[in-house]
Each structure stands twice: as structure tokens, then as C-alpha cells.
Write a protein that holds these residues in place. Structure first.
Motif, PDB file in Angstrom:
ATOM      1  N   LEU A  82     -24.546   6.600 -56.523  1.00 44.85           N
ATOM      2  CA  LEU A  82     -24.797   6.312 -57.939  1.00 44.85           C
ATOM      3  C   LEU A  82     -26.306   6.369 -58.184  1.00 44.85           C
ATOM      4  CD1 LEU A  82     -23.530   5.392 -60.647  1.00 44.85           C
ATOM      5  CD2 LEU A  82     -23.927   3.035 -59.908  1.00 44.85           C
ATOM      6  N   PRO A  83     -26.758   7.247 -59.108  1.00 41.64           N
ATOM      7  CA  PRO A  83     -28.200   7.382 -59.332  1.00 41.64           C
ATOM      8  C   PRO A  83     -28.848   6.047 -59.710  1.00 41.64           C
ATOM      9  CG  PRO A  83     -26.986   9.127 -60.441  1.00 41.64           C
ATOM     10  CD  PRO A  83     -25.967   8.165 -59.927  1.00 41.64           C
ATOM     11  N   ALA A  84     -30.075   5.855 -59.250  1.00 47.97           N
ATOM     12  CA  ALA A  84     -30.774   4.579 -59.484  1.00 47.97           C
ATOM     13  C   ALA A  84     -30.949   4.301 -60.972  1.00 47.97           C
ATOM     14  CB  ALA A  84     -32.124   4.595 -58.780  1.00 47.97           C
ATOM     15  N   ASP A  85     -30.959   5.352 -61.800  1.00 44.55           N
ATOM     16  CA  ASP A  85     -31.163   5.114 -63.234  1.00 44.55           C
ATOM     17  C   ASP A  85     -29.838   5.058 -64.011  1.00 44.55           C
ATOM     18  OD1 ASP A  85     -30.390   7.731 -63.106  1.00 44.55           O
ATOM     19  OD2 ASP A  85     -32.094   8.542 -64.245  1.00 44.55           O
ATOM     20  N   SER A  86     -28.698   4.957 -63.289  1.00 42.93           N
ATOM     21  CA  SER A  86     -27.416   4.855 -63.998  1.00 42.93           C
ATOM     22  C   SER A  86     -27.362   3.556 -64.802  1.00 42.93           C
ATOM     23  CB  SER A  86     -26.248   4.878 -63.005  1.00 42.93           C
ATOM     24  OG  SER A  86     -25.071   4.453 -63.670  1.00 42.93           O
ATOM     25  N   PRO A  87     -26.925   3.624 -66.073  1.00 48.47           N
ATOM     26  CA  PRO A  87     -26.804   2.400 -66.874  1.00 48.47           C
ATOM     27  C   PRO A  87     -25.794   1.421 -66.293  1.00 48.47           C
ATOM     28  CG  PRO A  87     -26.178   4.374 -68.149  1.00 48.47           C
ATOM     29  CD  PRO A  87     -26.562   4.842 -66.792  1.00 48.47           C
ATOM     30  N   LEU A  88     -24.928   1.901 -65.399  1.00 49.51           N
ATOM     31  CA  LEU A  88     -23.919   0.994 -64.830  1.00 49.51           C
ATOM     32  C   LEU A  88     -24.558  -0.150 -64.047  1.00 49.51           C
ATOM     33  CD1 LEU A  88     -21.151   3.454 -63.548  1.00 49.51           C
ATOM     34  CD2 LEU A  88     -20.993   1.865 -65.476  1.00 49.51           C
ATOM     35  N   TRP A  89     -25.694   0.117 -63.399  1.00 52.64           N
ATOM     36  CA  TRP A  89     -26.300  -0.937 -62.557  1.00 52.64           C
ATOM     37  C   TRP A  89     -26.555  -2.218 -63.348  1.00 52.64           C
ATOM     38  CZ3 TRP A  89     -26.052  -0.459 -57.530  1.00 52.64           C
ATOM     39  CH2 TRP A  89     -26.127   0.792 -56.931  1.00 52.64           C
ATOM     40  N   ASP A  90     -26.880  -2.065 -64.633  1.00 49.88           N
ATOM     41  CA  ASP A  90     -27.239  -3.246 -65.436  1.00 49.88           C
ATOM     42  C   ASP A  90     -26.101  -3.739 -66.323  1.00 49.88           C
ATOM     43  OD1 ASP A  90     -29.854  -3.127 -64.490  1.00 49.88           O
ATOM     44  OD2 ASP A  90     -30.325  -1.536 -65.938  1.00 49.88           O
ATOM     45  N   CYS A  91     -24.905  -3.213 -66.119  1.00 53.46           N
ATOM     46  CA  CYS A  91     -23.788  -3.613 -66.980  1.00 53.46           C
ATOM     47  C   CYS A  91     -23.331  -5.034 -66.662  1.00 53.46           C
ATOM     48  CB  CYS A  91     -22.594  -2.691 -66.753  1.00 53.46           C
ATOM     49  SG  CYS A  91     -22.542  -1.383 -67.937  1.00 53.46           S
ATOM     50  N   PRO A  92     -23.010  -5.808 -67.691  1.00 54.52           N
ATOM     51  CA  PRO A  92     -22.505  -7.158 -67.427  1.00 54.52           C
ATOM     52  C   PRO A  92     -21.095  -7.114 -66.832  1.00 54.52           C
ATOM     53  CG  PRO A  92     -22.372  -6.643 -69.782  1.00 54.52           C
ATOM     54  CD  PRO A  92     -23.062  -5.480 -69.129  1.00 54.52           C
ATOM     55  N   ASN A  93     -20.795  -8.105 -66.026  1.00 54.39           N
ATOM     56  CA  ASN A  93     -19.425  -8.324 -65.513  1.00 54.39           C
ATOM     57  C   ASN A  93     -18.867  -7.147 -64.715  1.00 54.39           C
ATOM     58  OD1 ASN A  93     -19.733 -10.658 -66.980  1.00 54.39           O
ATOM     59  ND2 ASN A  93     -18.605  -9.882 -68.747  1.00 54.39           N
ATOM     60  N   LEU A  94     -19.759  -6.423 -64.056  1.00 51.37           N
ATOM     61  CA  LEU A  94     -19.338  -5.255 -63.271  1.00 51.37           C
ATOM     62  C   LEU A  94     -19.705  -5.462 -61.805  1.00 51.37           C
ATOM     63  CD1 LEU A  94     -18.392  -2.298 -62.896  1.00 51.37           C
ATOM     64  CD2 LEU A  94     -20.694  -1.579 -63.578  1.00 51.37           C
ATOM     65  N   VAL A  95     -18.723  -5.220 -60.935  1.00 57.59           N
ATOM     66  CA  VAL A  95     -18.973  -5.274 -59.493  1.00 57.59           C
ATOM     67  C   VAL A  95     -19.048  -3.836 -58.986  1.00 57.59           C
ATOM     68  CG1 VAL A  95     -18.087  -6.034 -57.254  1.00 57.59           C
ATOM     69  CG2 VAL A  95     -17.680  -7.437 -59.300  1.00 57.59           C
ATOM     70  N   ILE A  96     -20.170  -3.473 -58.381  1.00 57.43           N
ATOM     71  CA  ILE A  96     -20.353  -2.114 -57.857  1.00 57.43           C
ATOM     72  C   ILE A  96     -20.342  -2.169 -56.339  1.00 57.43           C
ATOM     73  CG2 ILE A  96     -22.069  -0.262 -57.568  1.00 57.43           C
ATOM     74  CD1 ILE A  96     -22.919  -0.698 -60.449  1.00 57.43           C
TER      75      ILE A  96
END
Ligand code: NDP
Ligand code: OXD
Length: 325
Positions: A271-285
Motif C-alpha cells: 500500500l503506497p505511503a501516501d494512500s488516504p487509507l492509512w489515515d482513515c478512521p476505524n480501519l485496521v490495515i
């Protein structure tokens, strides 16, 4: 055994390469084998590639096949075969998927771990702990929460059985209908709306095919039960990243249409370091680590299958290229 005619090539391009480069040669017993190194060279006698009958691979490079004139069977490094089927110059040979109790057990653990994490309000307690907040949240009974497993294959059924054991109300969705004790089966695209309408936690263990590409999107989320006991729907995907629309999932997490999510697989991996997913609330990656192919289990199973094949027995777990899994 005619050793000169029955070598195995292990082609280590792809994400599982790291674990498999540590593969102990002793696992192969007396079976001749060669493997690619990190720099693309082969460990073994290059001239002997012509005697290779079996290829173990994840995403073989297109030039490999011309070097293997005696190739008979391709073994997948994983349960999923989308990387293999996408390989250029792939010959029309049988492809055996990785199906193994060790792989199933690891996926069962991941699914139980993530379902319980959301069920027991783990993401909210984590957030509260980060802010030194002591606030209780409603804890529904497992029997009041419906978990919908998409993909009722080897891994989906293993996960579903464990969730039944925990007391959840469990349903599965697949291409063909199943008969499973204490699990409601839904089959085909026409049954998806009804399946989703009663689902609080959706767990995708689908293979990546034309039909499953981009399935987990705004429309999918909008069909899930909005007012279940968890306060909103939860999405868990450990199938393939290509099945999810990451912008849609991120937007739904941000505006609360999704109560929580766990993603193990991504459209682009790593997952690219600039993916918006990294900062998504309530998300486990997690980094495509739900169920890693264990080299010991994989090699032992493959050697047994090769031995049976050389005795004239049929190969198990064959991929249906028309279906794509
Ligand atoms: P199986 O082939 O055993 O099961 C696939 C299931 O998906 C089947 O039940 C099939 O239906 C169903 N299915 C396929 N296409 C559709 C569709 N269009 N609509 C509805 N259902 C569909 O695979 P496994 O259970 O062994 O593995 C599943 C996937 O898990 C792999 O393909 C891989 O992508 C992923 N995986 C991920 C790992 C990780 O670490 N994240 C590790 C291992 C695997 P039917 O039964 O009717 O054919
Ligand atoms: C697999 C995987 O398909 O690890 O086995 O994703």
C-alpha cells in the motif's frame, strides 16, 4: 524415479518471495529443484532447466516458459491464482492451487480476530484509549450480529464454521448454492441484495475475477444493513484488493456509512505511503498477512501431489481457467 526428468523450479517473483527464499532445501528431500534468486539468477544448474516438469510460482515472468520445454504442471504459491492467470505466455497446462489445513487455519484465525475486534468495539476503545477516554459502548450478543461471508470456498467455509462456533448468525454468498449446517446460503448476483440487506459484518474471501473486480464499492456498502446492533456496517476484505474500491471505502469510513473495516489486501501492494487509507478512521490495515503460505506445508503438499501424479493419480485442486479461480 527418473530424477533428471522430474525437477521442480521455484519461481520467486512476487510478494511471497521473502519467506520462500528462506525455504530449506531439505524440505525437498531427494527431489531435484532450482530456484530464482533475488537478482533473477537461478540457484542450480541452468542447463538442467530443460528437465523441469513442475513449476511453483506466484507471478512467473513471461520469459520463463520458453526455458521450460518439459513443463507439465504449474503449482500456485498461493490459494489465489489471479497473478498466475495474468502471466504472459502462460502455457495451457494444469494449474494446482494451494489448499492446505495450515493455510485454512491461518485464515480462520484472521477472520475470527477481525470479526471479534469489530464486534467487541475494538476500534472505538483504541481511539478512546489514545485520548484517555473511559466510555463504555453497547456490546451486542454474537447471536444478534449477522456475519456475511462472501466466497464459500475452502477458506470461506472454514471461516464460517468458526464464526458459527462463536455464536454468530452466519450467511455465505457464492456462485453455487451450498448446504451447510446453521449457515444460510445465497447464490448468484441476483441474491446479493438480499444477502447484504441482512449483513452487519461482511467478510470477503472472494477470488479476483472479472465478476468480483470492484465489487466492494459504494453501492455494495449502501446495500448492507444500516441499523444493525453494531450501529452500522463493517467490511473485512482478505480476498483480493482488486475487489475493493478504496476511494469508496475511505469515503464511507469518513462519513460513517461504514462503522469500521479491516483490509488485508489492496489495489496496489505494498500500500503506497501516501494512500488516504492509512489515515482513515476505524480501519485496521494488515500487509497481506491474513494467511501466509507456509513453505513447509506448501512443499510437503506439492511433493505428495507430484508423487501421486507420477503414480498416475489425478491432480487435486485444479484451477478452472474459464471461471478464473
Ligand atoms: P475457493 O476457490 O475455494 O473459493 C472461492 C469461492 O468464491 C467459492 O465459493 C466461489 O463460489 C466463490 N465465488 C467466486 N466467484 C464468485 C462470484 N462472482 N460471485 C459469488 N461467489 C463467487 O478459494 P479459497 O477459499 O481457497 O480462496 C479464496 C481467495 O482468498 C483466494 O482466491 C485469494 O484471493 C484469497 N486469499 C487471500 C489470502 C490472504 O492472505 N489475504 C491467503 C489465501 C487466499 P462457488 O463455490 O460456487 O464456486
Ligand atoms: C494466497 C495469498 O492467495 O496469500 O494464498 O494471497
Amino acid at each position: 524415479m527418473d530424477a533428471a526428468k522430474s525437477a521442480i523450479l521455484i519461481e520467486l517473483a512476487g510478494p511471497d518471495a521473502f519467506a520462500f527464499r528462506r525455504m530449506d532445501a531439505a524440505l525437498f528431500a531427494d527431489r531435484p529443484h532450482f530456484r530464482t534468486e533475488a537478482d533473477g539468477t537461478y540457484a542450480g544448474n541452468r542447463a538442467d532447466l530443460a528437465s523441469v516438469r513442475y513449476l511453483l510460482a506466484w507471478a512467473p515472468p513471461p520469459e520463463i516458459f520458453a526455458k521450460l520445454p518439459a513443463l507439465e504442471v504449474i503449482f500456485s504459491l498461493g490459494a489465489g491464482v489471479d497473478h498466475l492467470l495474468g502471466a504472459k505466455n502462460l502455457p495451457d497446462l494444469p494449474i494446482v492451487r494451494f489448499v492446505d489445513p495450515d493455510l485454512s487455519a491461518r485464515m480462520r484465525e484472521y477472520v475470527v480476530w477481525q470479526v471479534l475486534h469489530h464486534h467487541r468495539q475494538g476500534v472505538h476503545y483504541r481511539r478512546n484509549q489514545d485520548a484517555n477516554i473511559w466510555t463504555d459502548r453497547f456490546q451486542p450478543a454474537a447471536r444478534d450480529v449477522t456475519v456475511g461471508v462472501l466466497g464459500a470456498g475452502v477458506l470461506g467455509l472454514t471461516a464460517a464454521a468458526a464464526l458459527v462456533q462463536l455464536g454468530f448468525d452466519v450467511r455465505v454468498w457464492s456462485t453455487s448454492a451450498k448446504t451447510i449446517n446453521k449457515v444460510r446460503s445465497f447464490a448468484g448476483r441476483e441474491a446479493l441484495p438480499e444477502f447484504l440487506a441482512g449483513t452487519d459484518i461482511a467478510v470477503s474471501l472472494l477470488p479476483l475475477t472479472d465478476d468480483t473486480t470492484g465489487l466492494l464499492d459504494t453501492h455494495f456498502i449502501g446495500q448492507m444493513r444500516p441499523d444493525g446492533p453494531l450501529g452500522g456496517p463493517v467490511l473485512i476484505n482478505a480476498g483480493r484488493g482488486g475487489s475493493q474500491n478504496e476511494a469508496d471505502i475511505a469515503a464511507a469510513l469518513r462519513d460513517g456509512r461504514l462503522m469500521g473495516a479491516s483490509l488485508d489486501v489492496f489495489q496496489t501492494e505494498p500500500l503506497p505511503a501516501d494512500s488516504p487509507l492509512w489515515d482513515c478512521p476505524n480501519l485496521v490495515i494488515t500487509p497481506h498477512a491474513a494467511s501466509v503460505s507456509d513453505p513447509r506445508a506448501l512443499v510437503a503438499g506439492m511433493l505428495e501431489q507430484i508423487a501421486a501424479y507420477e503414480r498416475g493419480e489425478p491432480l487435486p485442486n485444479l484451477v478452472d481457467r474459464r471461471r478464473g479461480y
